[in-house]
Design an enzyme around this catalytic site. Structure first.
Site, PDB file in Angstrom:
ATOM      1  N   TYR A 121       0.615  -1.139   0.024  1.00 51.20           N
ATOM      2  CA  TYR A 121       0.208  -0.028  -0.051  1.00 51.20           C
ATOM      3  C   TYR A 121       0.764   1.060  -0.045  1.00 51.20           C
ATOM      4  O   TYR A 121       0.393   2.392   0.014  1.00 51.20           O
ATOM      5  CB  TYR A 121      -1.039   0.065   1.014  1.00 51.20           C
ATOM      6  CG  TYR A 121      -0.381  -0.279   2.646  1.00 51.20           C
ATOM      7  CD1 TYR A 121       0.127   0.796   3.225  1.00 51.20           C
ATOM      8  CD2 TYR A 121      -0.511  -1.419   3.170  1.00 51.20           C
ATOM      9  CE1 TYR A 121       0.586   0.649   4.634  1.00 51.20           C
ATOM     10  CE2 TYR A 121      -0.281  -1.667   4.762  1.00 51.20           C
ATOM     11  CZ  TYR A 121       0.306  -0.735   5.092  1.00 51.20           C
ATOM     12  OH  TYR A 121       0.794  -1.024   6.485  1.00 51.20           O
ATOM     13  N   HIS A 268      -5.520 -12.610   9.235  1.00 52.54           N
ATOM     14  CA  HIS A 268      -5.452 -12.446  10.735  1.00 52.54           C
ATOM     15  C   HIS A 268      -7.026 -13.011  11.371  1.00 52.54           C
ATOM     16  O   HIS A 268      -6.861 -13.996  11.894  1.00 52.54           O
ATOM     17  CB  HIS A 268      -5.501 -10.961  11.454  1.00 52.54           C
ATOM     18  CG  HIS A 268      -4.230 -10.295  11.279  1.00 52.54           C
ATOM     19  ND1 HIS A 268      -3.257 -10.479  11.411  1.00 52.54           N
ATOM     20  CD2 HIS A 268      -3.930  -9.025  10.295  1.00 52.54           C
ATOM     21  CE1 HIS A 268      -2.085  -9.698  11.201  1.00 52.54           C
ATOM     22  NE2 HIS A 268      -2.553  -8.920  10.205  1.00 52.54           N
ATOM     23  N   ASP A 319       4.096 -10.916   7.844  1.00 48.13           N
ATOM     24  CA  ASP A 319       3.484  -9.452   8.079  1.00 48.13           C
ATOM     25  C   ASP A 319       4.358  -8.557   8.211  1.00 48.13           C
ATOM     26  O   ASP A 319       4.988  -7.814   7.603  1.00 48.13           O
ATOM     27  CB  ASP A 319       2.329  -9.751   9.400  1.00 48.13           C
ATOM     28  CG  ASP A 319       1.445  -8.453   9.485  1.00 48.13           C
ATOM     29  OD1 ASP A 319       1.626  -7.601   8.530  1.00 48.13           O
ATOM     30  OD2 ASP A 319       0.599  -8.612  10.074  1.00 48.13           O
TER      31      ASP A 319
END
Length: 453
Positions: A121, A268, A319
């Site tokens: 992102y 998650h 992550d």
């Protein structure tokens, strides 16, 4: 080199002895010879397993590892960590991002990951405008994967809002800002990079950052079979805010949309009720569990026993990259359940009572599905992504293949990965990435600059 003789190899049917693996110039396994004999001068390995997919990565956060472990004046949480992450993200240049991603991917390869799903992102320049080439930052991450040999599923992230109810983005979120049309333009710009090593999917960031109408529009516009990932139900605060906004829990809202299927990875999914556990499992979607980051951020425990009972599919991701080891992710996935339930050997099913075997093989399948690529097993037509374990290490001395995965995952902290092949190409030899010195030098230069801010 286009073949490897394995004295013991983990095939889809289980551990098999005396196997020769062949691959073609495209990096796909082309033949599996069974019941064969080693030739004197050929490349041999004692123990070979399929490479693992790291199904959730924010590559730039590797540069932050260890830098947020200081208590503030009030209670620290995911949300205070997020503010620090935003400030850090504002400074990273394309060149620095490539150096950070290359360092991360080389480390992941050395520990047995051979593919990554990059939840990307950082789209815009530091002032919030797009680069002259809007996909420049994504291209830098793909270049890092190509440099290191890592397979990648690039997932440009739709990030339009700051919270439920379509609140405008904060100023410190300006580098993330995208709408559906812009994301589709990024996907089109990256389309020419797709090949056996590279896939391009998409990721609506979360139900906070993308509206349901946007998600529907995005899914409709995305080419068929491309992977779709989303953060969901990571924090209890997010669940409460979703209920206050919509009257439904996050996973419940997504399930009711009718969109969920095998293309999706729900990252998650920490805070679920029993109906949501069953709903995810029934949809065929993958739960993306990131144990070391969830532990680092204080997210909570995924409901693994109920999810396994419902035949849910799952994979693992590093992550925020406080760890780059699939062994640590899997070990703490199991240990977290043991601590929560005060029991042992939680991750097992009838027919597979060995916890390490169940965890590794389940994560192989879930990660492969989440990647949208032909991964996760050593079979013809699949990528020649192979991890050779170090049979000279004391932990593996005299071991049978039947005990290998349990020992690798649950005994000691030494890295037992010796060699790694990705698409048939050697990326790691004798525990060292083939470009490790060059990659580390570039990363060091990058970090000296970032740490001087």
């Amino acid at each position: 080199m286009s073949s490897l003789f394995a004295h013991h190899v983990l095939l889809p049917q289980g551990w098999t002895s005396n196997v020769r693996l062949h691959w073609n110039t495209s990096g796909e396994l082309s033949q599996i010879e069974l019941n064969t004999s080693a030739q004197i001068h050929e490349n041999q390995a004692q123990f070979v397993v399929p490479g693992m997919t790291n199904l959730h990565s924010h590559a730039f956060q590797r540069a932050m590892a260890g830098m947020t472990e200081m208590a503030g004046e009030g209670k620290d949480s995911f949300w205070t960590w997020r503010d620090l992450m935003y400030r850090y993200a504002l400074h990273i240049t394309p060149k620095q991002l490539q150096a950070i991603a290359a360092q991360l991917y080389a480390e992941c390869l050395r520990h047995g990951y051979t593919a990554v799903c990059e939840f990307h992102y950082l789209h815009r320049d530091q002032d919030g405008s797009f680069y002259a080439r809007p996909a420049e930052m994504a291209e830098c991450v793909i270049a890092a994967a190509e440099q290191t040999g890592m397979g990648i599923s690039m997932l440009p992230v739709l990030y339009s809002y700051a919270d439920f109810g379509e609140h405008a983005l904060r100023h410190d979120q300006r580098r993330f800002s995208t709408n559906v049309a812009e994301i589709m333009q990024l996907i089109e710009a990256l389309d020419g990079k797709r090949n056996g090593q590279v896939e391009v999917g998409v990721a609506p960031h979360s139900l906070r950052a993308a509206s349901m109408s946007q998600i529907r529009e995005l899914v409709a516009a995305l080419p068929a079979a491309r992977p779709i990932h989303i953060h969901i139900a990571e924090q209890q605060k997010e669940v409460d805010a979703c209920i206050a906004y919509s009257g439904k829990r996050p996973v419940e809202l997504l399930l009711d949309s009718g969109l969920l299927n095998e293309r999706w990875c729900l990252v998650h999914a920490t805070h679920l009720n029993k109906a949501e556990v069953q709903g995810i499992a029934s949809s065929g979607a993958v739960a993306g569990i990131c144990t070391t980051t969830e532990g680092n951020l204080g997210d909570g425990f995924f409901d693994l026993p109920d999810y396994i009972e419902a035949s849910g599919r799952f994979g693992i991701g590093s992550d925020s990259h406080v760890s780059q080891s699939p062994v640590e992710e899997l070990r703490w996935l199991e240990y977290g359940q043991r601590l929560r339930l005060q029991g042992r050997n939680i991750a097992s099913v009838t027919g597979q009572r060995k916890v390490g075997d169940f965890l590794y093989q389940s994560a192989l399948q879930g990660g492969a599905q989440a990647s949208g690529r032909k991964l996760g097993q050593l079979a013809t037509g699949y990528r020649a992504d192979m991890v050779v374990l170090d049979d000279a290490h004391p932990n593996l001395a005299g071991i049978s293949s039947a005990d290998l995965l349990n020992t690798w995952i649950f005994a000691g902290n030494d890295n037992l990965v010796r060699d790694v092949y990705v698409g048939g190409k050697l990326a790691v030899q004798n525990g060292k990435h083939l470009q490790q010195d060059e990659i580390q030098a570039a990363y060091g230069t990058c970090m000296r600059s970032l740490r001087s801010l």
